[in-house]
Design a protein around this motif. Structure first.
Motif, PDB file in Angstrom:
ATOM      1  N   THR A 159       3.393   0.705   2.999  1.00 14.14           N
ATOM      2  CA  THR A 159       3.002   0.001   4.216  1.00 14.14           C
ATOM      3  C   THR A 159       2.314  -1.304   3.818  1.00 14.14           C
ATOM      4  O   THR A 159       1.783  -1.430   2.726  1.00 14.14           O
ATOM      5  N   ASN A 185       0.855  -1.181   0.000  1.00 13.34           N
ATOM      6  CA  ASN A 185       0.000   0.000   0.000  1.00 13.34           C
ATOM      7  C   ASN A 185       0.895   1.237   0.000  1.00 13.34           C
ATOM      8  O   ASN A 185       1.696   1.413   0.924  1.00 13.34           O
ATOM      9  N   GLN A 225       1.493   5.142   0.461  1.00  7.65           N
ATOM     10  CA  GLN A 225       0.911   6.256   1.205  1.00  7.65           C
ATOM     11  C   GLN A 225       1.608   7.548   0.784  1.00  7.65           C
ATOM     12  O   GLN A 225       2.827   7.568   0.603  1.00  7.65           O
TER      13      GLN A 225
END
Length: 144
Positions: free
Chosen positions: A55, A37, A39
């Motif tokens: 993450t 993921n 960010q």
């Protein structure tokens, strides 16, 4: 004639933590897929992104076999953690594999997922076993 740049299945094993190595046979497919993921970090009054970081990084591996008995012979139930090793062989120009050209995928932290097993009266059975590999500081996996 030079060797093709294609890779085939050579072997796959799983060693449960504190357990005995299990070899998977009659493999029809082995694969791995990275997932993370991303960010974005923005700070006060800034229209530009200051930083992008990842993450939840993991690698999903799946093995498929026509030996459906592996589903009930396996001593590792779903949720078992261990070491997953998949060996890919470089295809030779004719038949077989190029000598000493194997690539070994090793995930030191792999967890066995839900096994899907089927058996057929008309054709070969099938078994799918997914694994999720995670990082405890040494990387998701190594390829040697």
């Amino acid at each position: 004639m030079t060797a093709a740049v294609t890779w085939g299945i050579k072997s796959c094993t799983f060693t449960p933590a504190g357990g005995t190595l299990e070899s998977f046979t009659d493999l029809t497919d082995m694969s791995f897929d990275d997932s993370i993921n991303l960010q974005e970090l923005l700070t006060d009054n800034n229209v530009n992104i200051n930083l992008v970081f990842g993450t939840g990084g993991k690698t999903e591996c799946t093995i498929k076999s026509t030996d459906s008995s592996l589903g009930w012979r396996s001593t590792s139930p779903p949720g078992t953690a261990g070491i997953l090793v998949m060996v890919f062989g470089k295809r030779a120009a004719g038949k077989g594999y190029v000598a000493a050209a194997d690539k070994t995928f090793t995930a030191s932290n792999a967890v066995m997922g839900k096994r899907s097993v089927s058996a057929s009266a008309a054709s070969a059975g099938s078994l799918d076993i997914p694994f999720t590999c995670f990082d405890t500081g040494s990387g998701l996996f190594a390829i040697t």
